[in-house]
Enzyme design. Structure first.
Site, mmCIF file in Angstrom:
data_model
loop_
_atom_site.group_PDB
_atom_site.id
_atom_site.type_symbol
_atom_site.label_atom_id
_atom_site.label_comp_id
_atom_site.label_asym_id
_atom_site.label_seq_id
_atom_site.Cartn_x
_atom_site.Cartn_y
_atom_site.Cartn_z
ATOM 1 N N SER A 226 -107.058 13.599 50.640
ATOM 2 C CA SER A 226 -106.427 14.715 51.348
ATOM 3 C C SER A 226 -106.375 14.471 52.855
ATOM 4 C CB SER A 226 -107.217 15.994 51.078
ATOM 5 O OG SER A 226 -106.650 17.072 51.780
ATOM 6 N N CYS B 170 -115.942 23.274 55.440
ATOM 7 C CA CYS B 170 -115.347 24.165 56.440
ATOM 8 C C CYS B 170 -116.340 25.206 56.909
ATOM 9 C CB CYS B 170 -114.164 24.901 55.844
ATOM 10 S SG CYS B 170 -112.973 23.789 55.220
ATOM 11 N N ILE C 6 -116.977 10.841 49.808
ATOM 12 C CA ILE C 6 -117.432 11.800 50.784
ATOM 13 C C ILE C 6 -116.299 12.246 51.715
ATOM 14 C CG2 ILE C 6 -119.802 10.949 50.866
ATOM 15 C CD1 ILE C 6 -119.129 9.353 53.373
ATOM 16 N N GLY D 31 -112.768 5.679 57.531
ATOM 17 C CA GLY D 31 -112.401 4.265 57.592
ATOM 18 C C GLY D 31 -113.545 3.371 57.148
HETATM 19 C C1 LIG Z 1 -106.619 12.496 59.720
HETATM 20 C C2 LIG Z 1 -107.462 12.952 58.567
HETATM 21 C C3 LIG Z 1 -107.264 14.224 58.013
HETATM 22 C C4 LIG Z 1 -108.038 14.677 56.947
HETATM 23 N N1 LIG Z 1 -107.802 15.919 56.411
HETATM 24 C C5 LIG Z 1 -108.527 16.352 55.345
HETATM 25 C C6 LIG Z 1 -108.265 17.613 54.730
HETATM 26 O O1 LIG Z 1 -107.340 18.343 55.109
HETATM 27 N N2 LIG Z 1 -109.071 18.001 53.692
HETATM 28 C C7 LIG Z 1 -110.088 17.216 53.208
HETATM 29 O O2 LIG Z 1 -110.762 17.601 52.273
HETATM 30 N N3 LIG Z 1 -110.329 16.004 53.764
HETATM 31 C C8 LIG Z 1 -109.584 15.550 54.808
HETATM 32 N N4 LIG Z 1 -109.838 14.302 55.355
HETATM 33 C C9 LIG Z 1 -110.924 13.461 54.799
HETATM 34 C C10 LIG Z 1 -110.379 12.408 53.836
HETATM 35 O O3 LIG Z 1 -109.749 12.991 52.727
HETATM 36 C C11 LIG Z 1 -111.501 11.454 53.356
HETATM 37 O O4 LIG Z 1 -112.496 12.216 52.713
HETATM 38 C C12 LIG Z 1 -112.149 10.693 54.507
HETATM 39 O O5 LIG Z 1 -111.162 10.303 55.442
HETATM 40 C C13 LIG Z 1 -112.928 9.463 54.054
HETATM 41 O O6 LIG Z 1 -112.090 8.519 53.416
HETATM 42 P P1 LIG Z 1 -111.447 7.238 54.171
HETATM 43 O O7 LIG Z 1 -112.547 6.545 54.884
HETATM 44 O O8 LIG Z 1 -110.818 6.429 53.073
HETATM 45 O O9 LIG Z 1 -110.431 7.773 55.116
HETATM 46 C C14 LIG Z 1 -109.052 13.838 56.415
HETATM 47 C C15 LIG Z 1 -109.246 12.558 56.976
HETATM 48 C C16 LIG Z 1 -108.470 12.101 58.015
HETATM 49 C C17 LIG Z 1 -108.703 10.726 58.578
#
Ligand SMILES: Cc1cc2nc3c(=O)[nH]c(=O)nc-3n(C[C@H](O)[C@H](O)[C@H](O)COP(=O)(O)O)c2cc1C
Ligand SMILES: Cc1cc2nc3c(=O)[nH]c(=O)nc-3n(C[C@H](O)[C@H](O)[C@H](O)COP(=O)(O)OP(=O)(O)OC[C@H]3O[C@@H](n4cnc5c(N)ncnc54)[C@H](O)[C@@H]3O)c2cc1C
Lengths: 269, 304
Positions: free
Chosen positions: B22, B131, B192, B218
């Protein structure tokens, strides 16, 4: 949504001024669709440092060669790595992105005001305007004579840019906006204004144009992660489009990078 | 023979274990120019609230070593615009849609769950509990086991869809949170969410984010995420979706071996828009090369 991600090939990567490089990339999907004012996101490494792509404005669009050029200034690790890439090497390109300038803004006497690395996207704009039979006047500014980019390119398309440097090493000593205001005071009223460059310059250019009722487009920069509208990281504050809130946040990568000067709400500072 | 990538998460059947995370995949349609999103296991859309949300002032993001901090502030179009304007087109893409949602009160979460229940094309709901709980002084729902448990209990009663609960890593003991949420009725855990962090410009002496702090995502967070999935997997009996810094099929397999039944790809989609589909292909190749016929045989298959 007319962008692609693909492999490009570096045709040239040459230092054109201290710390400034011009890179030509063969990637036909960019020139096929690119409009003046659009940008690309390039990957500067296959590794993770830096992890995100870097955005650069499109300087020239060469459909016949299947290539485009960009000009960049080395300011950090990403642009340093870019400057070390050799001719003939592959590079991952995403683009063309963003909205681009509106070439059909009122009249045929537009004024282009460019500062620093804001010059490159305005060169393809100038070419586009000339292609429409318009006669753009161009003002280019920089800190020193070394920062005045692409003067010969403008001359080659028949434009003699007016110059301003902060240290007076070339042209007028001071800011581009001083030249702009002086021309307006002399009754040389452009039909429209286009600008790209440092934030303070953009803000001032927009204020001057708006105070005289001249249509004005500004190309903005913001730190961005994706470049195609999903991260929502690169927003700027803009006037509410439907009056339902005090302001909107618009994405520089999608609703921009070019905005009508009237849309932008600048920070207090 | 083509390896079988399909997985079943508490009844949620997916053709492969790769979903998008998301907030990193928009509403899905933005990725149309790059690949057929119908080939993914599922897509998880940007977190939705009852009313549209403008988000935080800029600057909202800053790059950090092997990652990034974001403080988008959950900007989104609101559930009504999503259902009316995005969902019809998404339905045609034939990708199972998982809707991530959040509120600032229990009532908002419940109202959203009710609204999304039974909408054609929605395969599951994912509750983002990282949240601030406005009524409890802004402390995140997901950082207190009893608060989270009450919330999930109420959401559970409001929907017949599979309920995924997305855990915050900003807690002392992830096992306690995982168990509390399982007992309250979650069908699946995803984990997470981002780790809270901060980055300062030493010349201007300002935070690089207008919001001061942001969420780290990341590759930098991957080892933390893998460890948390491993700990949670040993503590609960419901399936887990692993998230955090996945950029390759091997990264995804770390989570699967640690006990995840599926994965979500986040920040990697910013770096390479085809990351999620490339990982599907990479998993298929890995299994073929290693002579493994079913991906599901690798879930929790960590040795030692
Ligand atoms: C720009 C951005 C916006 C995000 N918005 C949401 C969100 O609206 N709801 C949510 O549950 N997680 C949100 N996340 C978290 C991601 O879904 C994910 O849990 C987190 O980025 C870790 O995964 P990654 O390292 O592959 O990015 C967001 C992450 C990023 C980077
Ligand atoms: C639409 C757009 C078009 C651009 N066009 C050009 C161009 O034609 N030529 C050019 O030289 N530069 C251009 N830039 C700026 C360029 O993207 C940044 O200079 C570059 O990303 C810096 O990368 P780095 O790794 O070298 O520096 P970093 O180490 O990332 O940062 C060094 C400094 O640059 C600033 N910076 C980083 N990213 C950006 C960014 N996206 N925008 C503005 N400042 C940034 C940082 O705040 C920091 O002060 C453009 C930016 C945008 C958004």
């Amino acid at each position: 949504m007319d962008y692609t991600q693909g492999r490009g090939r570096i045709l040239a990567n040459v230092e054109v001024a201290p710390d400034h490089y011009r890179m030509e990339i063969e990637a036909p999907f960019v020139p096929e669709r690119a409009l003046p004012g659009q940008f690309v996101m390039v990957k500067v490494t296959d590794g993770l440092a830096p992890v995100l792509r870097r955005p650069f404005g499109i300087y020239t669009i060469n459909e016949a060669r299947g290539s485009f050029e960009m000009i960049y200034r080395v300011v950090g690790e990403g642009t340093r790595l870019l400057s070390e890439m050799a001719d003939g090497v592959d590079i991952d390109v995403l683009g063309p992105l963003g909205n681009g300038f509106n070439l059909d803004l009122a009249g045929d006497q537009p004024l282009i005001v460019a500062g620093g690395v804001g010059v490159p996207p305005l060169f393809s704009l100038a070419q586009g305007l000339i292609g429409k039979g318009k006669k753009p006047v161009v003002i280019i500014g920089g800190r020193t004579a070394d920062d005045l980019l692409s003067l010969d390119a403008f001359r080659a398309i028949g434009i003699e840019p007016l110059l301003a440097t902060e240290d007076g090493s070339s042209g007028y000593k001071g800011y581009v906006t001083a030249i702009m205001e002086e021309r307006l005071d002399d009754g040389k009223i452009p039909s429209a204004v286009y600008s790209c460059g440092p934030k303070l310059m953009l803000r001032r250019v927009g204020e001057i144009a708006m105070s005289r009722g001249i249509p004005c487009e500004l190309s903005l920069e913001a730190i961005m992660a994706c470049g195609f509208g999903v991260c929502l990281g690169c927003v700027v504050k803009t006037c509410s489009s439907d009056g339902s809130s005090e302001h909107d946040f618009s994405r520089v990568c999608c609703e921009g990078p070019v905005f009508d000067a009237k849309e932008i709400i600048w920070d207090e500072a | 023979m083509r390896p079988d990538l399909s997985v079943n998460l508490a009844g949620l059947e997916l053709k492969n274990p790769v979903m998008t995370a998301s907030g990193t995949f928009g509403y899905g349609l933005e990725f149309d120019p790059f690949f057929d999103i119908g080939q993914l296991g599922a897509i998880v859309v940007k977190g939705l609230s009852l009313k549209p949300k403008a988000g935080n002032p800029p600057p909202r993001i800053v790059e950090t070593p092997a990652g990034m901090l974001n403080a988008i502030g959950l900007q989104n179009v609101g559930v009504d615009v999503f259902l009316n304007e995005k969902m019809p087109e998404l339905r045609e893409k034939k990708a199972p849609v998982i809707v991530n949602f959040f509120g600032n009160t229990e009532e908002e979460y419940v109202a959203l769950a009710e609204k999304l229940d039974g909408v054609d094309g929605i395969a599951a709901l994912e509750a983002n509990i990282s949240c601030p709980n406005v009524k409890a002084g802004g402390i995140a729902f997901g950082t207190d086991a009893s608060v989270a448990s009450t919330l999930i209990g109420k959401i559970r009663k409001s929907t017949s869809l599979p309920l995924i609960v997305k855990l915050s890593p900003n807690v002392t003991d992830i096992k306690v949170m995982a168990r509390a949420v399982e007992e309250a009725g979650a069908d699946i855990l995803s984990m997470i969410n981002t780790l809270t962090g901060m980055s300062i410009d030493v010349r201007t002496r300002r935070s690089n984010l207008a919001n001061m702090t942001g969420g780290l995502s990341g590759p930098a967070i991957r080892p933390v995420a893998v460890r948390m999935v491993w700990e949670a997997a040993k503590s609960v009996n419901i399936p887990i979706i692993g998230i955090g810094g996945i950029v390759s099929a091997e990264d995804a397999l770390e989570f699967i071996l640690a006990g995840a039944s599926a994965v979500q790809i986040g920040t990697a989609s910013f770096i390479s828009p085809t990351a999620a589909i490339d990982i599907v292909k990479g998993l298929e190749r890995f299994l073929a090369d290693e002579g493994i016929s079913r991906l599901s045989d690798m879930i929790g298959a960590l040795e030692g």
